[in-house]
Design an enzyme around this catalytic site. Sequence first.
Site: not given
Lengths: 270, 397
Positions: A49, A60
Amino acid sequence: MSRIDQMFARLREQEECALIPYIPVGYPTAEGSESLIRTIAESGADLIELGVPYADPLADGPTIQEASLTAVSNGINLKSCISMVSTLRDKGLETPIVLMGYCNSFLAYGLDKLADDAKEAGIDGFIIPDLPSTMAKPFVQIFEARGLKNIFFLAPTTSEAREAAVVEQGQGFLYCISVTGVTGERKSLPAELRDFIHQARQVTELPLAVGFGISNEEHVREVSEYADGAIVGSALINVIKQSASNEIETNVGEFIRQLKQATRKAAATL
Amino acid sequence: MEGFFGQYGGAYVAETLIRNLEELYGEYERIKDEEDFREEISQLLKNFVGRPTPISALHRITAELGGAKLYLKREDLTHTGAHKINNALAQAVLAKRMGKTRIVAETGAGQHGVAVATACSLLGLKCVVYMGAVDAERQAPNVQRMQLLGAELHLVHSGQKTLKDAISEAIRDWITHVEDTHYLLGSAVGPHPFPNMVRDFQSVIGEEAREQILEAEGRLPDYVIACVGGGSNSIGMFSAFLNDAEVKLVGVQAAGEGLDSGKHASPLLKGTHGIIQGSLTYMLQDEDGQILETHSIAPGLDYPGAGPQHSYLKDTGRVEYTSVNDREALLAFEELCRKEGILPALESSHAVAYALKLVSQLPKDALVLVNLSGRGDKDLSQAIAALEQLKNSEVLV
């Protein structure tokens, strides 16, 4: 069959869980990035990824925020991410690669151009954390036409009705978020995770990969018991952060090998 | 489609938040027209906030400029000193009815943070406020007020350390505590249903003002002017006049050091389409889609996006968007103090500055209504220092 489908089919036969490391392109340096990604692939990653650096990554936590910002300041943008994959493919890398990035990077590039360039470069799909399935139609239509997978998320908060809708649109695999929260290392995985994956298993044939908080071998081993993939981001970045610059590749290689080993030990209950 | 104004709006958020947004939308739609909810809000607005706020005619400035007659809608006279309290109280009541016990909020100028802390104190909810470290420094009095009101304050050191970064952190907190927490967003931005809901809760400004000007002048104003950062005071004001075709609506953004300087906060004038913090709207971004830094002397306007309804109103032409720079806003700030005994917030001073330029060009029988969204106590030390610097530099030139 796409690279992603082939990979999961192969691992299913071998009763292994996929190891899916996440790393932003251009981290920790723009120059060393290509070689580091190759090391990750060669050390046992089943799918990579690759993060498209974005300065405001809402889903995040601090570790990836910081890494992403470093990559932005290293001058990396979506265009350089695509050409990085192109270079890796030219040099023979066959590991499936998905780009993980925020909507706005992709919109700014232009979706049609993105789909063409990504296909051409050998990218297999996209993970877009701020694109819930309900908003995804314009993206999916364009990506699907080029055989690019749009990977959707299931969260512990996803209702059953919605789960059905997500599953309907799902491609490649489903990204199951282990916790309510943002990315980042955690001491232990939530007790409810097993049930959550089990529940998802009832409604879909798609491979289920677990992400958020998977920090070490133990976690990967646990996830391998009930899921088809384990996604590791912040923990990998922390290994890089804690390494002297000449030891990064060695340490990352070792870490990935350990994690991959953990996906093999337990026979996945598929 | 639900949650869109033309092509703008939507809910571009992490999957984890979808259930909360759907729950919020469902509950809001269910509760908003209930008699006892409306009654609770209207009692609080009357007895706690001090509504209706008056409109004030600016006699001295009007006489001096010799042009149109100028009125201010006095949101500075609300309890806590800005329009933010209208929305904060209403959302806090809604959150409580939804069974939430914890509120997170972001704040730029501190006005929304103070309003939320106040609402939580009144209603007995736990309050967590995120504020950019830079904003906290320039708005120290509001930091002290929030702490005194019992809010837990988290300074944000990521990004530019201003409003955008505070919103990002508040969203991350919400993703992490979705069960018991309501995110009390302070502007008409973010994912659906916030832009609609915040507008509805702020529409009391426009409804009152419309009625008051009709009573005072027997007719609607020719111009209605408000400053636009995220755009909550302006959308609250404009919403009552959207169907009055004869009323010209003007939204004033922050031009900072100039629209061409790169140091401004005018996404509706200089921005492009993109997704920022959950909604598709005009925003300031570079060619890679990275959000650009902004600048304004007014922290509440220092934001790289705008509410999606404003983007729609810009494209349809119903609202004219313009801008005023730091210097003009500061001079208007001083002017209103000197001539009318009113200390405006630096944010609101942008709207006032534009109005002062406009009125002298209009005939005497024209009517201009400006939303004075908040008072400037919080801005005193910064504004005085900036004014001094401005005058020194202009003397030297």
